[in-house]
Design an enzyme around this catalytic site. Structure first.
Site, PDB file in Angstrom:
ATOM      1  N   ASN A  95       0.653  -1.436   0.089  1.00 16.91           N
ATOM      2  CA  ASN A  95      -0.042   0.105  -0.214  1.00 16.91           C
ATOM      3  C   ASN A  95       0.939   1.269  -0.053  1.00 16.91           C
ATOM      4  OD1 ASN A  95      -1.616   1.998   0.494  1.00 16.91           O
ATOM      5  ND2 ASN A  95      -2.474   1.413   2.515  1.00 16.91           N
ATOM      6  N   LYS A 151       0.827   4.382  -0.410  1.00 19.66           N
ATOM      7  CA  LYS A 151      -0.388   5.046   0.545  1.00 19.66           C
ATOM      8  C   LYS A 151      -0.620   7.007  -0.306  1.00 19.66           C
ATOM      9  CE  LYS A 151      -0.247   2.734   4.897  1.00 19.66           C
ATOM     10  NZ  LYS A 151      -0.154   3.133   6.422  1.00 19.66           N
ATOM     11  N   HIS A 155      -9.059   0.424   4.845  1.00 16.19           N
ATOM     12  CA  HIS A 155      -7.695   0.779   5.912  1.00 16.19           C
ATOM     13  C   HIS A 155      -8.293   1.568   6.933  1.00 16.19           C
ATOM     14  CE1 HIS A 155      -4.579   2.183   7.093  1.00 16.19           C
ATOM     15  NE2 HIS A 155      -3.033   0.867   5.760  1.00 16.19           N
ATOM     16  N   GLU A 159      -6.862   4.056   7.956  1.00 14.52           N
ATOM     17  CA  GLU A 159      -6.659   5.530   7.752  1.00 14.52           C
ATOM     18  C   GLU A 159      -8.095   6.126   7.260  1.00 14.52           C
ATOM     19  OE1 GLU A 159      -3.255   5.292   5.474  1.00 14.52           O
ATOM     20  OE2 GLU A 159      -1.739   4.109   7.911  1.00 14.52           O
ATOM     21  N   GLY A 217       2.733   2.025  10.559  1.00 12.67           N
ATOM     22  CA  GLY A 217       3.497   3.505  10.630  1.00 12.67           C
ATOM     23  C   GLY A 217       4.648   3.205  11.634  1.00 12.67           C
ATOM     24  N   SER A 219       4.124  -2.497  10.354  1.00  7.46           N
ATOM     25  CA  SER A 219       5.301  -2.482  10.297  1.00  7.46           C
ATOM     26  C   SER A 219       6.336  -4.156   9.948  1.00  7.46           C
ATOM     27  CB  SER A 219       5.569  -2.361  11.893  1.00  7.46           C
ATOM     28  OG  SER A 219       5.304  -0.807  11.704  1.00  7.46           O
TER      29      SER A 219
END
Ligand code: PGA
Length: 251
Positions: free
Chosen positions: A11, A13, A96, A98, A172, A211
């Site tokens: 991904n 992003k 997702h 986010e 992240g 991660s």
């Protein structure tokens, strides 16, 4: 033991531009096209889908989108429908964390997006995961079970579905879940699928995300309910992403 083809999905992003998208895709193509036994997916931003999918056409690397509208067409300024993606992508990430946290997407929205994707012949990669506070209060399992169940309410295209368990606290942060935690939670996800569609539980791929890198991928993939990874940061370097693909497949 169930035989499920592992998935490694990147991904990207909002981290690239059209030029770097192409460079990244080219690097992954060179290093990973020949690897077999793994479903490889890259998810560039919308603006690069056409050029990246053109570059990867005929290769073993699939292209996914990072989001999709739940609506078929009409007056939805700025939105991209599943029908528009068809031909450019084979997969699409939905729900997702986010998007849930920053854009207020509810599990109902996520179901509608997954259904819209599947009905256009795309494979939804449906994400769930708990925040740190939820884990700290000991409620991670029930939270994720409820979130997945409500994100799949009325959903029926089980062959197309890929689920990704991504704890928010691991995304992240450089602090991945342990392989035990990831196994526990992917097993919870599989249990939810079992309850909703018993016949699908053995075949739906459940990924871990948060991660993931070349240092922890092998141990994660050894877990019986983890069928691959959804990768952010480590998918932005062709070498590192290709190491993840190599760990999941056969060169
Ligand atoms: P990360 O992101 O690998 O950078 O933690 C994962 C994700 O958001 O899917």
């Amino acid at each position: 033991m169930a035989l499920r083809t592992p998935v490694i999905a990147g991904n990207w992003k909002m981290n690239t531009d059209i030029e770097s998208d192409l460079e990244l895709a080219r690097g992954i193509l060179e290093q990973s096209d020949a690897v077999i036994g793994v479903e490889k997916i890259v998810c560039p931003p919308f603006v690069a889908l056409a050029s990246v999918s053109e570059l990867l056409r005929g290769s073993s690397i699939h292209v996914g989108a990072q989001n999709v509208s739940a609506n078929e067409n009409g007056a939805y300024t700025g939105e991209i429908s599943a029908a528009m993606l068809k031909g450019l992508t084979s997969h699409v990430i939905v729900g997702h964390s986010e998007r849930r946290a920053l854009y207020g997407e509810t599990s109902g929205d996520v179901t509608a997006k997954a259904a819209a994707a599947a009905s256009s012949g795309l494979r939804p990669i449906l994400c769930v995961g708990e925040a740190l506070e939820v884990r700290q209060t000991g409620n991670a399992e029930s939270f994720v079970a409820d979130q997945l169940e409500s994100s799949l309410a009325g959903y029926s295209d089980w062959d197309a579905l890929i689920v990704a368990y991504e704890p928010v606290w691991a995304i992240g942060t450089g602090e991945a879940a342990t392989s035990d935690q990831a196994q526990e939670m992917t097993a919870v996800c599989r249990g939810v699928i079992q309850n909703l569609a018993a016949g699908a539980a053995d075949s739906v791929r459940v990924l871990y995300g948060g991660s993931v890198n070349s240092g922890n991928i092998a141990e994660l993939l050894e877990q019986s309910d983890i069928d691959g990874a959804l990768v952010g940061e480590a998918s932005l370097k062709a070498d590192e992403f290709s190491r993840l693909i190599a760990a999941a497949g056969t060169v």
